[in-house]
Design a protein around this motif. Structure first.
Motif, short mmCIF file in Angstrom:
data_model
loop_
_atom_site.label_atom_id
_atom_site.label_comp_id
_atom_site.label_asym_id
_atom_site.label_seq_id
_atom_site.Cartn_x
_atom_site.Cartn_y
_atom_site.Cartn_z
N GLY A 1 13.37 -2.57 -13.09
CA GLY A 1 13.59 -2.23 -11.69
C GLY A 1 12.59 -2.84 -10.74
N ASN A 2 11.50 -3.36 -11.27
CA ASN A 2 10.53 -4.01 -10.38
C ASN A 2 11.22 -5.17 -9.68
OD1 ASN A 2 7.56 -3.75 -12.51
ND2 ASN A 2 8.55 -2.27 -11.16
N SER A 3 10.97 -5.33 -8.37
CA SER A 3 11.55 -6.46 -7.62
C SER A 3 10.78 -7.72 -7.91
CB SER A 3 11.44 -6.20 -6.12
OG SER A 3 12.43 -5.31 -5.71
N ALA A 4 11.51 -8.77 -8.20
CA ALA A 4 10.87 -10.06 -8.46
C ALA A 4 11.76 -11.15 -7.86
CB ALA A 4 10.71 -10.28 -9.96
N PHE A 5 11.17 -12.33 -7.73
CA PHE A 5 11.97 -13.44 -7.22
C PHE A 5 11.40 -14.75 -7.75
CE2 PHE A 5 15.56 -14.31 -4.71
CZ PHE A 5 15.42 -15.62 -4.26
N ALA A 6 12.26 -15.73 -7.90
CA ALA A 6 11.82 -17.05 -8.38
C ALA A 6 12.40 -18.12 -7.48
CB ALA A 6 12.28 -17.27 -9.83
N LYS B 1 0.84 -1.20 0.00
CA LYS B 1 0.00 0.00 0.00
C LYS B 1 0.88 1.25 0.00
CE LYS B 1 -4.36 1.09 2.28
NZ LYS B 1 -5.22 0.81 3.41
N ARG B 2 1.96 1.17 0.79
CA ARG B 2 2.88 2.30 0.90
C ARG B 2 3.53 2.61 -0.44
NH1 ARG B 2 6.39 0.30 4.74
NH2 ARG B 2 4.73 0.11 6.25
N GLU B 3 3.76 1.55 -1.23
CA GLU B 3 4.39 1.75 -2.53
C GLU B 3 3.37 2.08 -3.61
OE1 GLU B 3 7.01 -1.48 -3.55
OE2 GLU B 3 7.89 -1.49 -1.56
N GLY B 4 2.11 2.14 -3.20
CA GLY B 4 1.07 2.53 -4.15
C GLY B 4 0.59 1.41 -5.06
N HIS B 5 0.80 0.14 -4.62
CA HIS B 5 0.39 -0.96 -5.48
C HIS B 5 -0.96 -1.53 -5.09
CE1 HIS B 5 4.31 -0.62 -7.07
NE2 HIS B 5 4.90 -1.02 -5.99
N LEU B 6 -1.58 -0.97 -4.04
CA LEU B 6 -2.90 -1.46 -3.64
C LEU B 6 -3.91 -0.33 -3.58
CD1 LEU B 6 -2.43 -4.05 -0.77
CD2 LEU B 6 -3.24 -4.45 -3.08
N TYR C 1 6.22 -11.15 -8.04
CA TYR C 1 6.70 -9.78 -7.97
C TYR C 1 6.56 -9.28 -6.54
CZ TYR C 1 6.75 -9.31 -13.08
OH TYR C 1 7.01 -9.45 -14.43
N ILE C 2 7.57 -8.53 -6.12
CA ILE C 2 7.55 -7.95 -4.78
C ILE C 2 7.20 -6.46 -4.87
CG2 ILE C 2 9.00 -7.47 -2.75
CD1 ILE C 2 10.56 -10.06 -3.60
N SER C 3 7.45 -5.86 -6.02
CA SER C 3 7.08 -4.46 -6.18
C SER C 3 6.64 -4.24 -7.63
CB SER C 3 8.23 -3.52 -5.83
OG SER C 3 9.24 -3.60 -6.82
N GLY C 4 6.10 -3.09 -7.90
CA GLY C 4 5.68 -2.79 -9.26
C GLY C 4 4.20 -3.04 -9.47
N PRO C 5 3.72 -2.89 -10.71
CA PRO C 5 2.28 -3.04 -10.98
C PRO C 5 1.76 -4.45 -10.68
CG PRO C 5 3.44 -2.08 -12.85
CD PRO C 5 4.49 -2.51 -11.89
N ASN C 6 2.62 -5.46 -10.72
CA ASN C 6 2.19 -6.83 -10.44
C ASN C 6 2.57 -7.30 -9.04
OD1 ASN C 6 1.08 -7.45 -13.05
ND2 ASN C 6 3.17 -7.51 -13.85
#
Lengths: 124, 231
Positions: free
Chosen positions: B166-171, A119-124, B133-138
């Motif tokens: 730059g979106n954080s992701a992990f597998a 939420k803080r990062e604006g993804h929710l 994904y840990i960050s980004g639109p997904n």
């Protein structure tokens, strides 16, 4: 003629479960009182399991223990009366509880933390 | 490693077993090897003949010797073990044998169709695993990996939105139903660092809790359990 004193050895095939059953600790030794045995367990920070008849004699808070609430009943040998009971209560040392148990509360907290971060990062 | 729940929904069964040495709390213990005594410790790649998960640590006598004593009269060591074969164990995913947190694998090439995730570090051993994904639109979305090529994971069900550099992701190598994990040195966490499933501990993945780099968990069940049903 066979020697009447000879011994015939017949090898038995013990199952893994039988071997493990013999590895179970017998509990308090003869001559030791229940209170003394439980004191030893508490001093070594072991899990204490008590049946419904013995559990009222144990004060977990005073000893740095907590009652297991995630599983209200456990099936174990009572450390007080040495009888296997399917409705024992387990008490864990406060220091070890979080190392061995994942509670719904823990998982809720992790989920909340993760959602707040998104939420803080604006993804929710 | 921690007991999370039981597949049967029943009550855990605890046994106090003699042990050859003081075991840590929260590790898987195995049936004693031939010629040895007491339950023994698992290894980072072996869950053969699992007895259960230890629920406490140390020895019966505070300050007593750590290793098993063969001197008559010395105290026996015991460990409380949860022996349910259907116990689901919850382990933290870590990035190194020393339990460091997972290392971020950020996206280097954006994917507009959501069918590929092009990361920084190779994931060549993680085919049939899971990517999230840990960050980004997904952020928060995960998919099963259906093929890999170097640092690119391909999925069948597209991610809902295009990602960005730059979106954080992990597998990881596991997905629900997969078999095999490698543990960290302390035997309490699962090592996730582009290691292929192969000669590793026989534990099946029941579920995944995919959060951030320091709080993602895998739910495991031991498949080679002494008290399990043989098929």
């Amino acid at each position: 003629m066979a020697n009447p004193h000879s011994t015939i050895l017949i090898k038995k095939q013990y199952t893994q479960k039988q071997l493990l059953a013999w590895d179970e600790h017998p509990g308090k030794s003869r001559g030791t009182t229940a209170g003394s045995w439980i004191s030893d367990l508490v001093a070594a920070k072991k899990v204490v399991t008590l049946c419904p008849l013995c559990t009222h004699k144990f004060n977990p808070g005073r000893l740095g223990y907590r009652k297991e609430k995630e599983f209200p009943y456990v099936q174990a040998k009572c450390d007080g009366c040495q009888v296997f009971d399917i409705r024992c209560t387990a008490y864990f040392n406060e220091e070890t509880y979080s190392q061995v148990r994942s509670t719904a509360e823990d998982r809720r907290a992790e989920r909340r933390k993760s959602q707040l971060s998104l939420k803080r990062e604006g993804h929710l | 490693m921690r007991v999370g729940y039981l597949l049967s929904g029943g009550a855990p069964v605890y046994k106090k077993y003699k042990s050859a040495a003081g075991h840590a709390a929260g590790i898987v213990v195995l049936r004693a090897a031939s010629g040895a005594t007491g339950v023994s410790t698992s290894t980072t790649t072996s869950f053969a003949n699992v007895v259960g998960l230890t629920q406490d640590a140390g020895n019966i006598d505070v300050g007593a010797q750590v290793t098993y004593s063969t001197t008559q009269g010395q105290p026996e060591h015991l460990s409380t073990v949860c022996i349910n074969p259907d116990a689901v164990l919850i382990a933290l995913m870590v990035g190194s044998a020393g339990d460091a947190i997972l290392t971020d694998n950020p996206v280097t090439i954006a994917s507009s169709d959501g069918l590929t995730v092009v990361m920084t570090n190779s994931i060549s051993n993680l085919d049939e695993g899971t990517v999230w994904y840990i960050s980004g639109p997904n952020a928060g979305q995960s998919r099963k990996i259906t093929s890999v090529s170097s640092a690119t994971a391909t999925v069948i069900m597209p991610f809902p939105r295009a990602d960005a550099i730059g979106n954080s992701a992990f597998a990881i190598a596991q997905t629900p139903g997969s078999l095999g994990v490698t543990l960290s040195t302390a035997l309490k966490n699962v090592l996730e660092n582009n290691t292929a499933l192969g000669s590793d501990a026989a534990a099946s993945c029941v579920d995944l809790e995919l959060n951030g780099l320091s709080n993602s968990y895998i739910h495991l069940i031991a498949v080679d359990h002494v008290f399990g049903v043989s098929t």
